[in-house]
Scaffold this motif. Sequence first.
Motif, PDB file in Angstrom:
ATOM      1  N   GLU A  75      18.286  22.698  20.784  1.00 46.23           N
ATOM      2  CA  GLU A  75      17.904  21.510  21.551  1.00 46.23           C
ATOM      3  C   GLU A  75      16.458  21.114  21.262  1.00 46.23           C
ATOM      4  N   GLU A  76      15.562  22.103  21.178  1.00 47.07           N
ATOM      5  CA  GLU A  76      14.159  21.811  20.883  1.00 47.07           C
ATOM      6  C   GLU A  76      14.006  21.254  19.466  1.00 47.07           C
ATOM      7  N   ALA A  77      14.740  21.832  18.523  1.00 49.51           N
ATOM      8  CA  ALA A  77      14.642  21.375  17.139  1.00 49.51           C
ATOM      9  C   ALA A  77      15.143  19.948  16.993  1.00 49.51           C
ATOM     10  N   LEU A  78      16.178  19.596  17.733  1.00 48.68           N
ATOM     11  CA  LEU A  78      16.783  18.270  17.619  1.00 48.68           C
ATOM     12  C   LEU A  78      16.177  17.254  18.580  1.00 48.68           C
ATOM     13  N   SER A  79      15.220  17.666  19.398  1.00 46.82           N
ATOM     14  CA  SER A  79      14.684  16.771  20.421  1.00 46.82           C
ATOM     15  C   SER A  79      14.017  15.524  19.828  1.00 46.82           C
ATOM     16  N   GLY A  80      13.449  15.609  18.656  1.00 45.63           N
ATOM     17  CA  GLY A  80      12.789  14.453  18.056  1.00 45.63           C
ATOM     18  C   GLY A  80      13.657  13.715  17.055  1.00 45.63           C
ATOM     19  N   ALA A  81      14.896  14.161  16.881  1.00 44.26           N
ATOM     20  CA  ALA A  81      15.779  13.529  15.899  1.00 44.26           C
ATOM     21  C   ALA A  81      16.276  12.189  16.422  1.00 44.26           C
ATOM     22  N   PRO A  82      16.368  11.176  15.551  1.00 44.65           N
ATOM     23  CA  PRO A  82      16.889   9.887  15.993  1.00 44.65           C
ATOM     24  C   PRO A  82      18.353   9.975  16.412  1.00 44.65           C
ATOM     25  N   ASP A  83      19.110  10.892  15.791  1.00 44.37           N
ATOM     26  CA  ASP A  83      20.521  11.039  16.131  1.00 44.37           C
ATOM     27  C   ASP A  83      20.935  12.471  15.824  1.00 44.37           C
ATOM     28  N   ALA A  84      21.756  13.053  16.690  1.00 45.19           N
ATOM     29  CA  ALA A  84      22.233  14.421  16.494  1.00 45.19           C
ATOM     30  C   ALA A  84      23.672  14.507  16.969  1.00 45.19           C
ATOM     31  N   ALA A  85      24.414  15.421  16.364  1.00 41.20           N
ATOM     32  CA  ALA A  85      25.796  15.664  16.764  1.00 41.20           C
ATOM     33  C   ALA A  85      26.136  17.111  16.458  1.00 41.20           C
ATOM     34  N   GLU A  86      26.762  17.792  17.388  1.00 42.51           N
ATOM     35  CA  GLU A  86      27.200  19.177  17.224  1.00 42.51           C
ATOM     36  C   GLU A  86      26.059  20.087  16.761  1.00 42.51           C
ATOM     37  N   GLN A  87      24.911  19.953  17.377  1.00 44.63           N
ATOM     38  CA  GLN A  87      23.711  20.736  17.073  1.00 44.63           C
ATOM     39  C   GLN A  87      23.268  20.591  15.616  1.00 44.63           C
ATOM     40  N   ARG A  88      23.447  19.393  15.062  1.00 46.13           N
ATOM     41  CA  ARG A  88      23.023  19.104  13.689  1.00 46.13           C
ATOM     42  C   ARG A  88      22.343  17.743  13.659  1.00 46.13           C
ATOM     43  N   PHE A  89      21.461  17.556  12.675  1.00 46.51           N
ATOM     44  CA  PHE A  89      20.878  16.240  12.470  1.00 46.51           C
ATOM     45  C   PHE A  89      21.968  15.316  11.946  1.00 46.51           C
ATOM     46  N   ARG A  90      22.051  14.127  12.498  1.00 46.45           N
ATOM     47  CA  ARG A  90      23.036  13.152  12.042  1.00 46.45           C
ATOM     48  C   ARG A  90      22.285  12.106  11.230  1.00 46.45           C
ATOM     49  N   VAL A  91      22.758  11.884  10.010  1.00 47.11           N
ATOM     50  CA  VAL A  91      22.100  10.937   9.112  1.00 47.11           C
ATOM     51  C   VAL A  91      23.119   9.920   8.625  1.00 47.11           C
ATOM     52  N   PRO A  92      22.663   8.760   8.188  1.00 44.76           N
ATOM     53  CA  PRO A  92      23.600   7.751   7.691  1.00 44.76           C
ATOM     54  C   PRO A  92      24.294   8.234   6.415  1.00 44.76           C
ATOM     55  N   ARG A  93      25.537   7.847   6.260  1.00 49.31           N
ATOM     56  CA  ARG A  93      26.295   8.189   5.059  1.00 49.31           C
ATOM     57  C   ARG A  93      25.707   7.418   3.883  1.00 49.31           C
ATOM     58  N   ILE A  94      25.533   8.110   2.757  1.00 46.42           N
ATOM     59  CA  ILE A  94      24.987   7.441   1.577  1.00 46.42           C
ATOM     60  C   ILE A  94      26.014   7.332   0.456  1.00 46.42           C
ATOM     61  N   LEU A  95      27.128   8.015   0.590  1.00 42.59           N
ATOM     62  CA  LEU A  95      28.179   7.955  -0.420  1.00 42.59           C
ATOM     63  C   LEU A  95      29.373   7.199   0.143  1.00 42.59           C
ATOM     64  N   ASP A  96      30.069   6.486  -0.720  1.00 41.21           N
ATOM     65  CA  ASP A  96      31.241   5.738  -0.283  1.00 41.21           C
ATOM     66  C   ASP A  96      32.511   6.572  -0.324  1.00 41.21           C
ATOM     67  N   GLU A  97      32.406   7.807  -0.757  1.00 44.26           N
ATOM     68  CA  GLU A  97      33.583   8.649  -0.894  1.00 44.26           C
ATOM     69  C   GLU A  97      34.087   9.083   0.475  1.00 44.26           C
ATOM     70  N   ASP A  98      35.407   9.198   0.583  1.00 42.62           N
ATOM     71  CA  ASP A  98      35.980   9.763   1.794  1.00 42.62           C
ATOM     72  C   ASP A  98      35.959  11.271   1.650  1.00 42.62           C
ATOM     73  N   VAL A  99      35.262  11.920   2.546  1.00 39.27           N
ATOM     74  CA  VAL A  99      35.140  13.366   2.493  1.00 39.27           C
ATOM     75  C   VAL A  99      35.972  13.947   3.617  1.00 39.27           C
ATOM     76  N   ALA A 100      36.895  14.842   3.247  1.00 41.14           N
ATOM     77  CA  ALA A 100      37.722  15.487   4.264  1.00 41.14           C
ATOM     78  C   ALA A 100      36.853  16.452   5.047  1.00 41.14           C
ATOM     79  N   SER A 101      36.923  16.374   6.360  1.00 38.64           N
ATOM     80  CA  SER A 101      36.118  17.289   7.166  1.00 38.64           C
ATOM     81  C   SER A 101      36.980  18.140   8.047  1.00 38.64           C
TER      82      SER A 101
END
Length: 101
Positions: A75-101
């Motif tokens: 929580e402390e590490a992600l407190s300054g992040a613009p966006d977070a999900a599931e205790q991870r930094f969330r960043v905009p997608r840069i690839l157009d590929e569909d990635v199975a998750s």
Amino acid sequence: MAAISREEVAHLARLSRLAVTEEELDTLAGQLDVILQAVAQVGEVTAADIPPTSHSVPLTNVLRDDVVASCLTPEEALSGAPDAAEQRFRVPRILDEDVAS
């Protein structure tokens, strides 16, 4: 006596894919001969009583002891992040590929 001939220089130039003129062959043959003579002199040094080394002075690693210390919570590490999900930094997608998750 020359240790390397013009023909050997031409052969080395062909192997190296270098374009060398006739004048350069003579110049390079002389220069390579000087280099080979210097290497031969180094090889003549009597060093049977000198142990092989990789450095001229002994090396000592300067390491500190591992110390357990407190660290940031997710929580402390992600407190300054613009966006977070599931205790991870969330960043905009840069690839157009569909990635199975």
